[in-house]
Design an enzyme around this catalytic site. Sequence first.
Site, PDB file in Angstrom:
ATOM      1  N   ASN A  18     -33.951  14.538  18.829  1.00 44.22           N
ATOM      2  CA  ASN A  18     -33.389  13.182  18.767  1.00 44.22           C
ATOM      3  C   ASN A  18     -34.398  12.278  18.045  1.00 44.22           C
ATOM      4  OD1 ASN A  18     -32.929  10.452  19.490  1.00 44.22           O
ATOM      5  ND2 ASN A  18     -31.565  11.114  21.121  1.00 44.22           N
ATOM      6  N   HIS A  74     -36.034   7.320  18.012  1.00 45.04           N
ATOM      7  CA  HIS A  74     -37.248   6.521  18.192  1.00 45.04           C
ATOM      8  C   HIS A  74     -37.995   6.256  16.889  1.00 45.04           C
ATOM      9  CE1 HIS A  74     -37.016   5.945  22.434  1.00 45.04           C
ATOM     10  NE2 HIS A  74     -36.728   7.215  22.592  1.00 45.04           N
ATOM     11  N   HIS A 101     -28.081   8.488  18.107  1.00 43.87           N
ATOM     12  CA  HIS A 101     -27.166   7.687  18.929  1.00 43.87           C
ATOM     13  C   HIS A 101     -26.870   6.391  18.179  1.00 43.87           C
ATOM     14  CE1 HIS A 101     -26.512   5.757  23.205  1.00 43.87           C
ATOM     15  NE2 HIS A 101     -25.503   5.520  22.388  1.00 43.87           N
ATOM     16  N   ARG A 103     -25.719   3.151  18.667  1.00 44.81           N
ATOM     17  CA  ARG A 103     -25.434   2.247  19.789  1.00 44.81           C
ATOM     18  C   ARG A 103     -24.623   1.045  19.316  1.00 44.81           C
ATOM     19  NH1 ARG A 103     -28.771   2.908  24.612  1.00 44.81           N
ATOM     20  NH2 ARG A 103     -27.789   0.971  25.202  1.00 44.81           N
ATOM     21  N   ARG A 130     -29.526  -1.069  18.015  1.00 41.17           N
ATOM     22  CA  ARG A 130     -30.950  -1.386  18.220  1.00 41.17           C
ATOM     23  C   ARG A 130     -31.874  -0.415  17.481  1.00 41.17           C
ATOM     24  NH1 ARG A 130     -31.823   0.002  24.569  1.00 41.17           N
ATOM     25  NH2 ARG A 130     -30.094  -1.434  24.777  1.00 41.17           N
ATOM     26  N   GLU A 159     -24.304  10.866  19.153  1.00 39.12           N
ATOM     27  CA  GLU A 159     -23.999  10.304  20.467  1.00 39.12           C
ATOM     28  C   GLU A 159     -23.357   8.937  20.279  1.00 39.12           C
ATOM     29  OE1 GLU A 159     -27.554   9.876  22.684  1.00 39.12           O
ATOM     30  OE2 GLU A 159     -28.055  11.985  22.561  1.00 39.12           O
ATOM     31  N   THR A 214     -30.197   5.458  27.848  1.00 43.00           N
ATOM     32  CA  THR A 214     -29.017   5.889  28.594  1.00 43.00           C
ATOM     33  C   THR A 214     -29.422   6.201  30.035  1.00 43.00           C
ATOM     34  OG1 THR A 214     -28.394   6.973  26.546  1.00 43.00           O
ATOM     35  CG2 THR A 214     -27.039   7.442  28.461  1.00 43.00           C
ATOM     36  N   GLU A 218     -23.125  17.997  28.302  1.00 47.32           N
ATOM     37  CA  GLU A 218     -24.588  17.888  28.278  1.00 47.32           C
ATOM     38  C   GLU A 218     -24.999  17.372  29.648  1.00 47.32           C
ATOM     39  OE1 GLU A 218     -26.496  16.011  24.933  1.00 47.32           O
ATOM     40  OE2 GLU A 218     -28.284  15.552  26.134  1.00 47.32           O
ATOM     41  N   HIS A 241     -32.435  14.556  28.457  1.00 49.54           N
ATOM     42  CA  HIS A 241     -32.934  13.278  28.960  1.00 49.54           C
ATOM     43  C   HIS A 241     -34.200  13.475  29.777  1.00 49.54           C
ATOM     44  CE1 HIS A 241     -32.920   9.023  29.730  1.00 49.54           C
ATOM     45  NE2 HIS A 241     -32.034   8.956  28.766  1.00 49.54           N
TER      46      HIS A 241
HETATM   47  N1  PXP Z   1     -29.314  13.386  25.423  1.00 47.58           N
HETATM   48  C1  PXP Z   1     -28.663  12.206  25.526  1.00 47.58           C
HETATM   49  C2  PXP Z   1     -27.186  12.234  25.776  1.00 47.58           C
HETATM   50  C3  PXP Z   1     -29.347  10.983  25.375  1.00 47.58           C
HETATM   51  O1  PXP Z   1     -28.678   9.822  25.478  1.00 47.58           O
HETATM   52  C4  PXP Z   1     -30.729  11.006  25.085  1.00 47.58           C
HETATM   53  C5  PXP Z   1     -31.464   9.725  24.866  1.00 47.58           C
HETATM   54  O2  PXP Z   1     -31.017   9.103  23.718  1.00 47.58           O
HETATM   55  C6  PXP Z   1     -31.354  12.253  24.968  1.00 47.58           C
HETATM   56  C7  PXP Z   1     -30.637  13.425  25.172  1.00 47.58           C
HETATM   57  C8  PXP Z   1     -32.820  12.369  24.680  1.00 47.58           C
HETATM   58  O3  PXP Z   1     -33.518  11.878  25.776  1.00 47.58           O
HETATM   59  P1  PXP Z   1     -35.112  11.692  25.680  1.00 47.58           P
HETATM   60  O4  PXP Z   1     -35.352  10.695  24.593  1.00 47.58           O
HETATM   61  O5  PXP Z   1     -35.489  11.195  27.029  1.00 47.58           O
HETATM   62  O6  PXP Z   1     -35.680  13.027  25.342  1.00 47.58           O
END
Ligand code: PXP
Length: 259
Positions: free
Chosen positions: A6, A9, A42, A44, A48, A69, A100, A150, A213
């Site tokens: 992901n 960030h 994602h 959003r 952001r 996402e 999330t 998921e 997550h």
């Molecule tokens: N899976 C989903 C559905 C999420 O919303 C997120 C956060 O955007 C992640 C995975 C990744 O989570 P983390 O950034 O805590 O590894």
Amino acid sequence: MRLGVNIDHVAVLREARRVNDPDILNALYVACANGADQITIHLREDRRHIQDSDVKNIMMHSSVHVNLECSIDRKILDIVAGVKPHRATLVPEKREEVTTEGGLDVFGSEDAIGYAIELLHDSLIPVSLFVDPSIEAMEKSKDLGAEMVELHTGTFANLFAMLNSNLGHSNHSVKELELPRYELSERLEQSLQDIKDSAIHAHKLGLEVAAGHGLNYHNVHEMMRIEEIIELNIGQSIIARSVFSGLADAVAEMKRLTR
Ligand code: PXP
């Protein structure tokens, strides 16, 4: 195990200055070159981090599947349907949240989620639902027509961090911090059991199973023990490590741990 990286960030850092630095396409190339089997982003409602143009560019340039996402907001769904990612993962979204928090309310919002799934299916996009791990949520996800779930691993990750605060990942905002250690241990065991039972049940129902997550270099081995989980989506810990070691090393090390 499939590793979904992901890269939201990277866009968080970029949006702090609203310049094209760090370049998210560079992050895409580096992640793909170092073991990402999938890129997860994602879009959003408040934009952001990931912008509409990022979604288009990432779709155009990614050498691996893109897991997009999104919430069940109609405007967002129309964008996703137009972009046609390899998969859409429906997640709950609140404007005031930092990230999330928890899975979709598959019981309270079943009509809206069912409608979102239909709309995405009309555009031939497979759908995953981000849900808290419970047998009932697996059954409801199947009934609603999703291809995949998921499993939300946030509760497990928070408890793991609290019990291993020497690893420096404890989340200081969680109320369980007050609990005695034995109780934290019991809750951690239970959270893992919930993930495992849900994964087994979802698999039996014919759903593909992902998890994500709060997963990091210290806790990810627990997910590797659950055979039914075929994919992990990981963001924060990889991007955080990349500040010190570079993104190539951070992705490669997570790939090594999840191989
Ligand atoms: N899976 C989903 C559905 C999420 O919303 C997120 C956060 O955007 C992640 C995975 C990744 O989570 P983390 O950034 O805590 O590894």
